[in-house]
Design a protein around this motif. Structure first.
Motif, PDB file in Angstrom:
ATOM      1  N   MET A 235       0.848  -1.174   0.000  1.00 16.76           N
ATOM      2  CA  MET A 235       0.000   0.000   0.000  1.00 16.76           C
ATOM      3  C   MET A 235       0.893   1.237   0.000  1.00 16.76           C
ATOM      4  O   MET A 235       1.823   1.339   0.774  1.00 16.76           O
ATOM      5  N   THR A 236       0.530   2.168  -0.842  1.00 16.67           N
ATOM      6  CA  THR A 236       1.356   3.362  -0.964  1.00 16.67           C
ATOM      7  C   THR A 236       0.950   4.418   0.059  1.00 16.67           C
ATOM      8  O   THR A 236      -0.160   4.409   0.593  1.00 16.67           O
ATOM      9  N   ALA A 237       1.855   5.317   0.289  1.00 19.17           N
ATOM     10  CA  ALA A 237       1.593   6.407   1.229  1.00 19.17           C
ATOM     11  C   ALA A 237       0.505   7.335   0.689  1.00 19.17           C
ATOM     12  O   ALA A 237      -0.261   7.923   1.459  1.00 19.17           O
ATOM     13  N   ALA A 238       0.432   7.468  -0.636  1.00 16.79           N
ATOM     14  CA  ALA A 238      -0.595   8.325  -1.232  1.00 16.79           C
ATOM     15  C   ALA A 238      -1.993   7.783  -0.941  1.00 16.79           C
ATOM     16  O   ALA A 238      -2.918   8.548  -0.633  1.00 16.79           O
ATOM     17  N   MET A 239      -2.167   6.487  -1.042  1.00 11.03           N
ATOM     18  CA  MET A 239      -3.478   5.875  -0.750  1.00 11.03           C
ATOM     19  C   MET A 239      -3.832   6.043   0.728  1.00 11.03           C
ATOM     20  O   MET A 239      -4.987   6.299   1.055  1.00 11.03           O
ATOM     21  N   GLU A 240      -2.855   5.874   1.584  1.00 11.86           N
ATOM     22  CA  GLU A 240      -3.109   6.073   3.013  1.00 11.86           C
ATOM     23  C   GLU A 240      -3.488   7.517   3.300  1.00 11.86           C
ATOM     24  O   GLU A 240      -4.380   7.778   4.112  1.00 11.86           O
ATOM     25  N   LEU A 241      -2.833   8.445   2.632  1.00  9.70           N
ATOM     26  CA  LEU A 241      -3.143   9.863   2.821  1.00  9.70           C
ATOM     27  C   LEU A 241      -4.553  10.179   2.316  1.00  9.70           C
ATOM     28  O   LEU A 241      -5.314  10.887   2.989  1.00  9.70           O
ATOM     29  N   ILE A 242      -4.917   9.657   1.160  1.00  9.87           N
ATOM     30  CA  ILE A 242      -6.268   9.877   0.634  1.00  9.87           C
ATOM     31  C   ILE A 242      -7.308   9.305   1.583  1.00  9.87           C
ATOM     32  O   ILE A 242      -8.329   9.953   1.881  1.00  9.87           O
ATOM     33  N   ALA A 243      -7.073   8.101   2.081  1.00 11.52           N
ATOM     34  CA  ALA A 243      -8.014   7.484   3.022  1.00 11.52           C
ATOM     35  C   ALA A 243      -8.118   8.300   4.306  1.00 11.52           C
ATOM     36  O   ALA A 243      -9.221   8.505   4.831  1.00 11.52           O
ATOM     37  N   ALA A 244      -7.009   8.803   4.793  1.00  5.89           N
ATOM     38  CA  ALA A 244      -7.023   9.616   6.018  1.00  5.89           C
ATOM     39  C   ALA A 244      -7.780  10.919   5.813  1.00  5.89           C
ATOM     40  O   ALA A 244      -8.543  11.356   6.683  1.00  5.89           O
ATOM     41  N   VAL A 245      -7.591  11.540   4.654  1.00  7.36           N
ATOM     42  CA  VAL A 245      -8.306  12.789   4.361  1.00  7.36           C
ATOM     43  C   VAL A 245      -9.808  12.528   4.275  1.00  7.36           C
ATOM     44  O   VAL A 245     -10.614  13.292   4.820  1.00  7.36           O
ATOM     45  N   LEU A 246     -10.211  11.450   3.620  1.00  9.72           N
ATOM     46  CA  LEU A 246     -11.635  11.135   3.501  1.00  9.72           C
ATOM     47  C   LEU A 246     -12.267  10.819   4.854  1.00  9.72           C
ATOM     48  O   LEU A 246     -13.401  11.232   5.128  1.00  9.72           O
ATOM     49  N   VAL A 247     -11.550  10.109   5.713  1.00 10.08           N
ATOM     50  CA  VAL A 247     -12.072   9.830   7.060  1.00 10.08           C
ATOM     51  C   VAL A 247     -12.216  11.124   7.843  1.00 10.08           C
ATOM     52  O   VAL A 247     -13.210  11.331   8.550  1.00 10.08           O
ATOM     53  N   THR A 248     -11.241  12.011   7.700  1.00  4.20           N
ATOM     54  CA  THR A 248     -11.309  13.294   8.404  1.00  4.20           C
ATOM     55  C   THR A 248     -12.489  14.129   7.914  1.00  4.20           C
ATOM     56  O   THR A 248     -13.207  14.736   8.721  1.00  4.20           O
ATOM     57  N   ILE A 249     -12.722  14.153   6.614  1.00  8.14           N
ATOM     58  CA  ILE A 249     -13.871  14.884   6.067  1.00  8.14           C
ATOM     59  C   ILE A 249     -15.172  14.287   6.595  1.00  8.14           C
ATOM     60  O   ILE A 249     -16.079  15.008   7.022  1.00  8.14           O
ATOM     61  N   GLY A 250     -15.282  12.963   6.570  1.00 11.55           N
ATOM     62  CA  GLY A 250     -16.489  12.300   7.073  1.00 11.55           C
ATOM     63  C   GLY A 250     -16.730  12.563   8.548  1.00 11.55           C
ATOM     64  O   GLY A 250     -17.854  12.825   8.975  1.00 11.55           O
ATOM     65  N   ALA A 251     -15.663  12.521   9.330  1.00 14.27           N
ATOM     66  CA  ALA A 251     -15.795  12.791  10.762  1.00 14.27           C
ATOM     67  C   ALA A 251     -16.190  14.241  11.011  1.00 14.27           C
ATOM     68  O   ALA A 251     -17.014  14.530  11.895  1.00 14.27           O
ATOM     69  N   ALA A 252     -15.645  15.161  10.227  1.00 13.13           N
ATOM     70  CA  ALA A 252     -15.989  16.576  10.387  1.00 13.13           C
ATOM     71  C   ALA A 252     -17.456  16.833  10.039  1.00 13.13           C
ATOM     72  O   ALA A 252     -18.157  17.565  10.750  1.00 13.13           O
TER      73      ALA A 252
END
Length: 105
Positions: A1-18
């Protein structure tokens, strides 16, 4: 798994949580029942959708999870949450009409 995919997933989780947090704050901040019922519904639907997208990206990139079930979760959530909102609001309107509250036509 690439760091870019992890970053995208983290950003999407943060948006959803917000978004979910904003819906919860709307529930606390608004005054009447009819105002309160809208904010958590939007927060639930949109926030969970972003979180499910994040899950689909994260586990899809790992290749360890069947990601198409996320679309089923989104479809069911999008269909059932607004319907539940409508049923609860109609029940409240009927109750208010029965109790002859002002402002209810």
């Amino acid at each position: 798994m690439t760091a870019a995919m992890e970053l995208i997933a983290a950003v999407l989780v943060t948006i959803g949580a917000a978004i979910t947090l904003i819906g919860a704050l709307g529930l606390l901040r608004l005054h009447s029942f009819y105002e309160r019922v809208h904010a958590p519904t939007l927060g639930t639907t949109l926030g969970t959708t972003w979180i499910v997208f994040s899950s689909m990206i994260y586990f899809g990139a790992q290749g360890t999870h069947f990601v198409l079930d996320g679309f089923l979760i989104i479809a069911l959530l999008t269909a059932t949450t607004p319907v539940t909102l409508i049923i609860v609001v109609r029940a409240a309107v009927l109750r208010d009409r029965y109790e002859n509250k002002e402002g209810i036509s």
